[in-house]
Design a protein around this motif. Structure first.
Motif, mmCIF file in Angstrom:
data_model
loop_
_atom_site.group_PDB
_atom_site.id
_atom_site.type_symbol
_atom_site.label_atom_id
_atom_site.label_comp_id
_atom_site.label_asym_id
_atom_site.label_seq_id
_atom_site.Cartn_x
_atom_site.Cartn_y
_atom_site.Cartn_z
ATOM 1 N N MET A 5 3.291 1.607 -3.785
ATOM 2 C CA MET A 5 4.118 2.635 -4.439
ATOM 3 C C MET A 5 4.752 3.566 -3.395
ATOM 4 O O MET A 5 5.854 4.061 -3.585
ATOM 5 N N ASN A 6 4.070 3.832 -2.253
ATOM 6 C CA ASN A 6 4.634 4.675 -1.199
ATOM 7 C C ASN A 6 5.942 4.094 -0.710
ATOM 8 O O ASN A 6 6.903 4.810 -0.424
ATOM 9 N N ILE A 131 0.918 10.673 -6.361
ATOM 10 C CA ILE A 131 0.890 11.715 -7.388
ATOM 11 C C ILE A 131 2.289 12.273 -7.519
ATOM 12 O O ILE A 131 2.932 12.626 -6.518
ATOM 13 N N ALA A 132 2.759 12.406 -8.743
ATOM 14 C CA ALA A 132 4.111 12.933 -8.978
ATOM 15 C C ALA A 132 4.054 14.010 -10.046
ATOM 16 O O ALA A 132 3.243 13.938 -10.979
ATOM 17 N N TYR A 178 1.232 12.051 -1.485
ATOM 18 C CA TYR A 178 -0.174 11.687 -1.377
ATOM 19 C C TYR A 178 -0.981 12.879 -0.856
ATOM 20 O O TYR A 178 -0.485 13.726 -0.108
ATOM 21 N N LYS A 179 -2.263 12.915 -1.276
ATOM 22 C CA LYS A 179 -3.176 13.889 -0.689
ATOM 23 C C LYS A 179 -3.543 13.400 0.701
ATOM 24 O O LYS A 179 -3.904 12.246 0.906
ATOM 25 N N PHE A 184 -0.540 18.183 0.975
ATOM 26 C CA PHE A 184 0.073 17.263 0.027
ATOM 27 C C PHE A 184 1.376 16.813 0.655
ATOM 28 O O PHE A 184 2.345 17.570 0.724
ATOM 29 N N ARG A 185 1.389 15.558 1.182
ATOM 30 C CA ARG A 185 2.519 15.066 1.961
ATOM 31 C C ARG A 185 3.527 14.395 1.040
ATOM 32 O O ARG A 185 3.204 13.433 0.320
ATOM 33 N N LEU A 186 4.753 14.942 1.002
ATOM 34 C CA LEU A 186 5.819 14.392 0.162
ATOM 35 C C LEU A 186 6.293 13.062 0.720
ATOM 36 O O LEU A 186 6.248 12.821 1.934
#
Length: 850
Positions: A5-6, A131-132, A178-179, A184-186
């Motif tokens: 997904m990344n 996470i979105a 992602y954590k 929390f890295r966009l």
């Protein structure tokens, strides 16, 4: 397995970087569905809450079950059955195998501290799931944090690791990431996305503005240009009309500028209510005020603050200068260059009783007089600002302030009053009217601080070649407070004649109050601190009744008289002298008298240092302290020095008291003084406490430390033995009758004085051996003397052998039981036969045991 997904949610094509590739999304969704199908086909169990799961134990050990919809997010996950069917429990062993979690930002946090929730718990491991969430409101600062499901807040970082900039997250924006540890890295680089979005918005706005500008320009129909005009929209808002500059200014709500007062007074006050005056030196803002200003306009003859409009009566309005604090003479036309005559301007600024600031030196061509006005003048420094006399008439004052009552105080600070004339004019006069109210106790009416009154020109030796004929006159001033004021006269040399052009540095005058013989309404409590006078006949001349004069650390040098104070109560009117005067650590350098005081009830002199100047005229006889008719006197530790000692036979006497009724002189220091203390006429009850007596002059009369020349009683010396000696070398033949050998005149003695008489005689007895007696007694005088045992005499004897010589010494004490004059005699007699006696010496010492 499809792409992570990344990778799928990374930036898409440049035309729409936030659009992921749909084929990759479909592949990822098929993969997730396959996992779920496999789970169900293998007998997997699914429960909506953990409570339902825990209630179902009818499964064998190691059975697997999922909890998907529990309200407590942490309860959702993968569980394993412990023990056999019907017993045991379920234990959570893993997170649900979701690589994507949808969270919700409902606005529970703040723009810079987001709080989000999700139905699926976040994996504990870093990058465990994508996470979105949709941003509820734009951030206003940096950094920004997000907390999921009540866990610790994570700092939001862009894909490149930077903090989110202010405004980088906008309301409604969907962010995914992602954590990673505490961050929390966009997935995307938020900075570049925001820049692109802003650029697109700006381009759209520019296009809209350009279209609007083009439409507006097309609608404008301007007239042909006209020189020296501005275009103004007409009242109907249908066209533009060219208007000349004056008409345009009348339409504006801004103050106009005028170059002169003439132009200001000519303005139409219906159009102009606020005006800037640019006239040189008079610059400032004026505002039109309606009302009756006729009285102020009449006072303001120099047009500094209140100006009358040409077309409007003074009782209807005036142009009023807007200002705060003191008035400036420049507003009234002063130049302040110490050359141009600024008299009218300075008087104009003082006409209202308002405070005035002197920032320069203002030339004054003739005397200035103020009557019944409050006066407050402040300078910017006593050396750099003030008033300069360039032509004031002889005997007139540069500034004279006369208030007939006590309602108008005077305050003068931080400036100088100077003169360019040689002993013509006078400096300052402050006078108040006579006030006959008994026990007048008004607050102070005069304040003077940090001032100089002197000539301006100084020669190469530092001497003033110009100066006032008189420095300062104060009359009937209640409680003046005067600090650090210097008055200096013309002094073009060192001799007396070169330093007495100014008759008085300070002149203090007090009117006699006929309705009050006790003078209780006289001016009271003048205080001089750190004040100096140089070169004058009298440093301070004080005439009349002043109650409570105080001089604290003041100096008066190169003068005939340092301080000259005479109360001068009128004879035959019942006037009683009640003024008092105090000196504390003052210094004087004089030619004739240091301190001269007459008819002051109480005189207190503490540590005055008084010098006779070394260039007084030849043979000049001077007195350091001269007190006349002063009932109470206290002089403590005066230093009295003759600087002329040995030069031209100039005599200095120390302290002279005439008609003074009680007091003390303690620990004086005399140097080069001829007569230390002289008590004259009716002076009485004065005690002299011996000090230092040295450097006796070698010319003129024989120096004497203490003399009582008058008729007063109870004067004397403390701790000073009064010694009287006498000898009689002649041989005296004595027989059986008392024979006088010698007398001692002790002068005036006081009650309780102790007398010690020592004597030595040499005698030869005739052939008859017999006792020889010696007797001491009072022979004359008004005092009473008591010897040992209460006797009026003292006797002693020895047995003398016939034909032999002998020596007899004796010491006798006596006490004075009544004050008066006293003469003591020594007598001798033989019990039998005769003797010849010679007096080797008799000495009497009077000791005053105070």
């Amino acid at each position: 397995m499809p792409e992570l997904m990344n990778t799928i949610m990374a930036d898409g094509p440049s035309s729409n970087p936030q659009q992921p590739v749909k084929a990759q999304l479909r592949a990822w969704g098929t993969w997730v569905e396959g996992i779920i199908t496999a789970f169900l086909s293998s007998g997997g169990l699914i429960y909506d809450t953990k409570a339902h799961l825990d209630a179902d134990l009818a499964h064998p050990a190691n059975s697997m079950a999922w909890v998907l919809g529990d309200a407590t997010v942490a309860n959702n996950g993968v569980y394993r059955k412990l023990l056999g069917t019907g017993v045991g429990s379920w234990t959570r062993v893993a997170d649900l195998p979701y690589s994507f979690i949808a969270a919700v930002d409902a606005g529970a946090g703040t723009p810079n501290a987001i709080i989000a929730t999700s139905s699926i718990p976040l994996p504990a491991a870093d990058a465990g799931a994508l996470i979105a969430f949709s941003v509820f409101e734009a951030n206003v600062g940096s950094p920004v944090t997000v907390a999921f499901n009540g866990a610790a807040a994570l700092t939001i970082k862009t894909n490149s690791g930077n903090n989110v900039v202010a405004g980088g997250l906008t309301a409604g924006m969907v962010v995914a990431g992602y954590k990673s540890g505490t961050t929390f890295r966009l997935l995307s680089d938020q900075a570049s996305a925001a820049i692109q979005a802003a650029a697109e918005a700006a381009a759209s706005a520019a296009a809209t503005s350009a279209a609007a500008a083009a439409a507006s320009a097309a609608a404008i129909n301007l007239p042909s240009p006209v020189a020296s005009t501005l275009l103004v929209r007409n009242p109907a808002n249908s066209a533009y009309d060219p208007k000349p500059f004056p008409e345009v200014r009348n339409l504006l709500a801004t103050a106009s500028y005028v170059a002169t007062r003439t132009a200001l007074k000519a303005l139409d006050t219906t159009k102009d209510a606020t005006v800037h005056l640019t006239e040189n030196g008079r610059e400032g803002m004026f505002v039109w005020r309606a009302g009756d200003f006729s009285a102020l306009i009449a006072l303001d003859t120099q047009e500094g603050v209140w100006l009358k409009a040409d077309a409007i009566a003074a009782n209807a309005g005036a142009w009023v200068r807007q200002h705060e604090g003191e008035l400036l003479p420049e507003w009234f036309g002063a130049v302040g260059n110490a050359v141009a005559n600024d008299r009218a301007a300075v008087l104009g600024s003082l006409a209202f009783g308002f405070p005035v600031l002197l920032s320069r030196v203002y030339a004054i061509g003739s005397a200035m007089t103020l009557n019944n006005k409050s006066v407050s003048i402040r300078g910017t420094g006593q050396y750099i600002s003030g008033l300069l006399d360039t032509g004031v008439a002889a005997g007139a004052y540069v500034l004279s302030i006369t208030n007939t009552d006590y309602t108008n105080p005077v305050s003068l600070r931080d400036f100088s009053i100077l003169t360019d004339q040689a002993t013509v004019s006078r400096g300052l006069n402050v006078a108040f009217g006579v006030f006959d109210g008994e026990f007048n106790r008004l607050p102070f009416r005069l304040l003077m601080e940090n001032m100089e009154i002197r000539g301006r020109a100084v020669d190469i030796n530092g001497r003033l070649t110009k100066g006032f004929a008189r420095g300062v006159t104060l009359k009937n001033v209640i409680r003046p407070q005067i600090t650090n004021v210097v008055v200096a006269g013309r002094g073009d040399g060192l001799l007396q004649a070169n330093n007495t052009y100014m008759d008085k540095g300070w002149e203090l005058l007090s009117d006699y109050h006929a309705t009050d013989p006790y003078q209780r309404a006289s001016p009271t409590d003048p205080v001089f601190r750190d004040c100096h006078v140089y070169s004058a006949d009298k440093g301070w001349s004080i005439d009349g009744h002043w109650e409570g004069l105080i001089f604290d650390h003041c100096v008066s040098v190169l003068v005939n008289y340092c301080w000259y104070a005479e109360a001068n109560n009128p004879p035959g009117t019942g006037g009683i002298a009640y003024p008092w005067i105090v000196f504390d650590n003052c210094h004087g350098n004089f030619f004739y008298e240091g301190i001269h005081i007459k008819e002051y009830f109480d005189v207190r002199l503490t540590k005055p240092l008084l010098y006779k100047w070394s260039v007084a005229p030849v043979g000049f006889v001077s007195t350091a302290i001269n007190l006349i008719n002063c009932p109470r006197v206290d002089i403590d530790a005066p230093g009295l020095v003759n600087l002329t000692n040995g030069i031209d036979n100039q005599q200095l006497n120390g302290i002279y008291m005439d008609g003074c009724l009680g007091g003390s002189i303690r620990r004086p220091q005399f140097s080069g003084v001829t007569y230390g203390v002289q008590l004259a006429n009716a002076t009485a009850d004065v005690v002299y406490d011996r000090g230092t007596w040295r450097d006796l002059p070698g010319f003129g009369p024989t120096p004497i430390e203490y003399q009582d020349l008058g008729t007063g009683a109870n004067n004397g010396q403390r701790d000073v033995p009064l010694e009287v000696t006498a000898t009689n070398a002649a041989t005296n033949s004595i027989t059986t009758a008392q024979t006088d050998l010698v007398t001692l005149d002790l002068g005036t003695v006081w009650k309780n004085d102790e007398i010690v008489i020592d004597y030595t005689v040499t005698a030869t007895k005739d052939a008859t051996a017999a006792p020889v007696s010696f007797t001491l007694s009072k022979s004359a005088g008004t005092s009473a003397v008591q010897f040992y045992g209460g006797q009026t005499f003292a006797a002693d004897s020895l047995y003398a052998l016939g034909g032999l010589a002998f020596t007899k010494s004796g010491s006798v004490r006596a006490k004075i039981t009544a004050s008066g004059t006293c003469t003591i005699k020594l007598q001798a007699a033989c019990v039998a036969g005769a003797a010849s006696v010679a007096i080797n010496g008799v000495r009497s010492r009077v000791v005053r045991p105070f």
